[in-house]
Design an enzyme around this catalytic site. Structure first.
Site, PDB file in Angstrom:
ATOM      1  N   HIS A 159      34.847  28.969  25.111  1.00  0.00           N
ATOM      2  CA  HIS A 159      35.026  29.698  23.840  1.00  0.00           C
ATOM      3  C   HIS A 159      34.776  28.818  22.619  1.00  0.00           C
ATOM      4  O   HIS A 159      34.591  29.335  21.513  1.00  0.00           O
ATOM      5  CB  HIS A 159      36.443  30.279  23.742  1.00  0.00           C
ATOM      6  CG  HIS A 159      36.739  31.320  24.774  1.00  0.00           C
ATOM      7  ND1 HIS A 159      36.016  32.483  24.883  1.00  0.00           N
ATOM      8  CD2 HIS A 159      37.673  31.373  25.760  1.00  0.00           C
ATOM      9  CE1 HIS A 159      36.500  33.216  25.882  1.00  0.00           C
ATOM     10  NE2 HIS A 159      37.504  32.551  26.435  1.00  0.00           N
ATOM     11  N   ASP A 195      33.052  33.148  34.322  1.00  0.00           N
ATOM     12  CA  ASP A 195      34.449  33.371  33.924  1.00  0.00           C
ATOM     13  C   ASP A 195      34.636  34.845  33.539  1.00  0.00           C
ATOM     14  O   ASP A 195      33.679  35.510  33.124  1.00  0.00           O
ATOM     15  CB  ASP A 195      34.767  32.469  32.721  1.00  0.00           C
ATOM     16  CG  ASP A 195      36.228  32.519  32.317  1.00  0.00           C
ATOM     17  OD1 ASP A 195      36.979  31.624  32.729  1.00  0.00           O
ATOM     18  OD2 ASP A 195      36.625  33.464  31.586  1.00  0.00           O
ATOM     19  N   HIS A 197      35.971  35.993  30.963  1.00  0.00           N
ATOM     20  CA  HIS A 197      35.786  36.202  29.522  1.00  0.00           C
ATOM     21  C   HIS A 197      34.400  35.746  29.069  1.00  0.00           C
ATOM     22  O   HIS A 197      33.860  34.774  29.594  1.00  0.00           O
ATOM     23  CB  HIS A 197      36.856  35.433  28.748  1.00  0.00           C
ATOM     24  CG  HIS A 197      38.249  35.781  29.165  1.00  0.00           C
ATOM     25  ND1 HIS A 197      38.931  35.072  30.138  1.00  0.00           N
ATOM     26  CD2 HIS A 197      39.069  36.785  28.771  1.00  0.00           C
ATOM     27  CE1 HIS A 197      40.121  35.623  30.311  1.00  0.00           C
ATOM     28  NE2 HIS A 197      40.229  36.671  29.511  1.00  0.00           N
ATOM     29  N   ASP A 284      39.224  33.571  36.848  1.00  0.00           N
ATOM     30  CA  ASP A 284      40.121  34.614  36.349  1.00  0.00           C
ATOM     31  C   ASP A 284      39.552  36.005  36.616  1.00  0.00           C
ATOM     32  O   ASP A 284      40.101  37.011  36.147  1.00  0.00           O
ATOM     33  CB  ASP A 284      40.481  34.411  34.861  1.00  0.00           C
ATOM     34  CG  ASP A 284      39.322  33.957  34.004  1.00  0.00           C
ATOM     35  OD1 ASP A 284      38.167  33.991  34.480  1.00  0.00           O
ATOM     36  OD2 ASP A 284      39.571  33.556  32.848  1.00  0.00           O
TER      37      ASP A 284
HETATM   38  C1  6XA Z   1      43.751  34.593  24.634  1.00  0.00           C
HETATM   39  C2  6XA Z   1      43.010  34.790  25.893  1.00  0.00           C
HETATM   40  C3  6XA Z   1      42.116  33.644  26.109  1.00  0.00           C
HETATM   41  C4  6XA Z   1      41.262  33.774  27.319  1.00  0.00           C
HETATM   42  C5  6XA Z   1      41.107  32.447  27.950  1.00  0.00           C
HETATM   43  C6  6XA Z   1      40.119  32.406  29.041  1.00  0.00           C
HETATM   44  N1  6XA Z   1      44.900  35.425  24.586  1.00  0.00           N
HETATM   45  N2  6XA Z   1      38.854  32.288  28.727  1.00  0.00           N
HETATM   46  O1  6XA Z   1      40.403  32.424  30.211  1.00  0.00           O
HETATM   47  O2  6XA Z   1      37.895  32.167  29.617  1.00  0.00           O
HETATM   48 ZN    ZN Z   2      38.555  33.296  31.125  1.00  0.00          ZN
END
Ligand code: 6XA
Ligand code: ZN
Length: 341
Positions: A159, A195, A197, A284
């Site tokens: 991110h 991932d 996200h 995840d």
């Molecule tokens: C914030 C969620 C962040 C996602 C983190 C993650 N509430 N990113 O696993 O790949």
């Molecule tokens: Zn993630």
């Protein structure tokens, strides 16, 4: 394969994060990395420490003032007499100025961060730098001729963009690995992000570049974090036009849908004909992940590994998310195992 691990990850322990209206214990915990380390070692991978790669390498993908801000944020917070963790409380949304960085710590935090779930504590910088060095060390190992290497990065990175952080990420480990491969002589690198996200930071970093193909499979940002990037109509710009491919899937998707999207991702990767592959490896996507909603089972991770390994490319695997701690180790090892076979 070599698995790059640094105990410095444990210096970052966020404690609490703002999640759906409540301050809850962070999902991104030191325990995650220790469980993965144990599983990876038990599977026979060789744990190695990251090399002392010069910090100047960070500037290959990050803005210098941003790096200096991250390095000094906690000390600054403390020197201004503030308590607790460094968390932003205001952001430059539409209509507010985002062309200048306010001098004070609160304005600077809102300028550089894009969420309130990514706390900075005393040891965050040390851990983030060690994670970045781990990813670049894995890239070095692959540049030197190994077929694949794994970086057990914590905190994660996908991110984090050129000059913004969020989503538990501070420095973009996978982007640094890709840049390291390019600096080491690769002409083209594909970065496949599996991932749950969307890897908004990685996308932004390579948005206008044609030497990196960014492909991401992820939960649809209409409902899933990071909400404001990761849609299918984002395809890159300028020289990078057509070098970003987003494959959002609805929350609740299972292996049937996932496998189709994965094949699309691999097909695009083959067409790009890269010299090397970087994988943003989040697990995840697992069915009992506490913050995600895909329905992959343990048996699917070796299949993902086999699909990626089937590209036949020198590969750097970089750890991203995954919060179902009981199974995180076996799921990661499941992917890595396919490269050893
Ligand atoms: C914030 C969620 C962040 C996602 C983190 C993650 N509430 N990113 O696993 O790949
Ligand atoms: Zn993630």
């Amino acid at each position: 394969m070599k698995a790059v691990y640094s105990p410095l990850h444990a210096r970052h322990d966020g404690g609490f994060e703002l999640y759906r209206g409540q301050l809850v214990p962070t999902f991104e915990t030191p325990e995650r990395a220790e469980i993965i380390r144990a599983a990876v070692a038990a599977a026979g991978h060789e744990l190695v420490e990251p090399r002392e790669i010069p910090e100047s390498r960070l500037l290959g993908v990050h803005d210098g003032e941003f790096v200096e801000f991250l390095r000094g944020a906690f000390a600054r917070w403390q020197s201004e007499g503030r308590q607790g963790h460094v968390i932003p409380s205001g952001f430059p949304a539409r209509g507010l100025r985002r062309d200048r960085r306010p001098a004070g710590i609160s304005g600077s935090l809102g300028y550089y961060a894009f969420d309130a779930s990514t706390p900075i504590v005393a040891g965050t910088w040390d851990a983030a730098l060690a994670a970045a060095r781990s990813a670049m060390t894995a890239a070095a190992v692959v540049s030197e001729g190994e077929r694949a290497a794994y970086a057990l990065c914590r905190p994660p990175g996908h991110h984090a963009a050129r000059s913004t952080y969020g989503g538990y990420c501070y420095l973009n480990n996978a982007a640094l690995a890709a840049q390291y491969l390019l600096d080491g002589g690769c002409r083209r690198v594909a970065l496949v992000d599996v991932d749950y996200h969307h890897g908004n930071g990685t996308q932004e970093i390579f948005w206008e570049r044609d030497d990196v193909l960014f492909v991401s499979l992820h939960g649809d940002p209409e409902t899933e974090y990071p909400w404001f990037l990761g849609y299918a109509d984002e395809r890159g710009a300028g020289r990078g036009e057509g070098h970003t491919l987003n494959l959002p899937l609805p929350a609740g998707s299972g292996w049937i849908e996932y496998e189709v999207a994965l094949e699309t991702a691999l097909e695009a990767t083959r067409r790009f004909a890269p010299d090397a592959l970087v994988v943003s490896l989040g697990v995840d996507t697992y069915e009992s992940d506490p913050i995600s909603s895909f329905k992959l089972a343990g048996k699917h991770y070796p299949l993902i590994g086999a699909a990626l390994a089937g590209l036949g490319l020198p590969t750097v695997l970089v750890q991203e998310g995954g919060y179902a701690v009981a199974e995180i180790g076996s799921n990661v090892a499941g992917v890595l195992g396919a490269f050893a076979d």
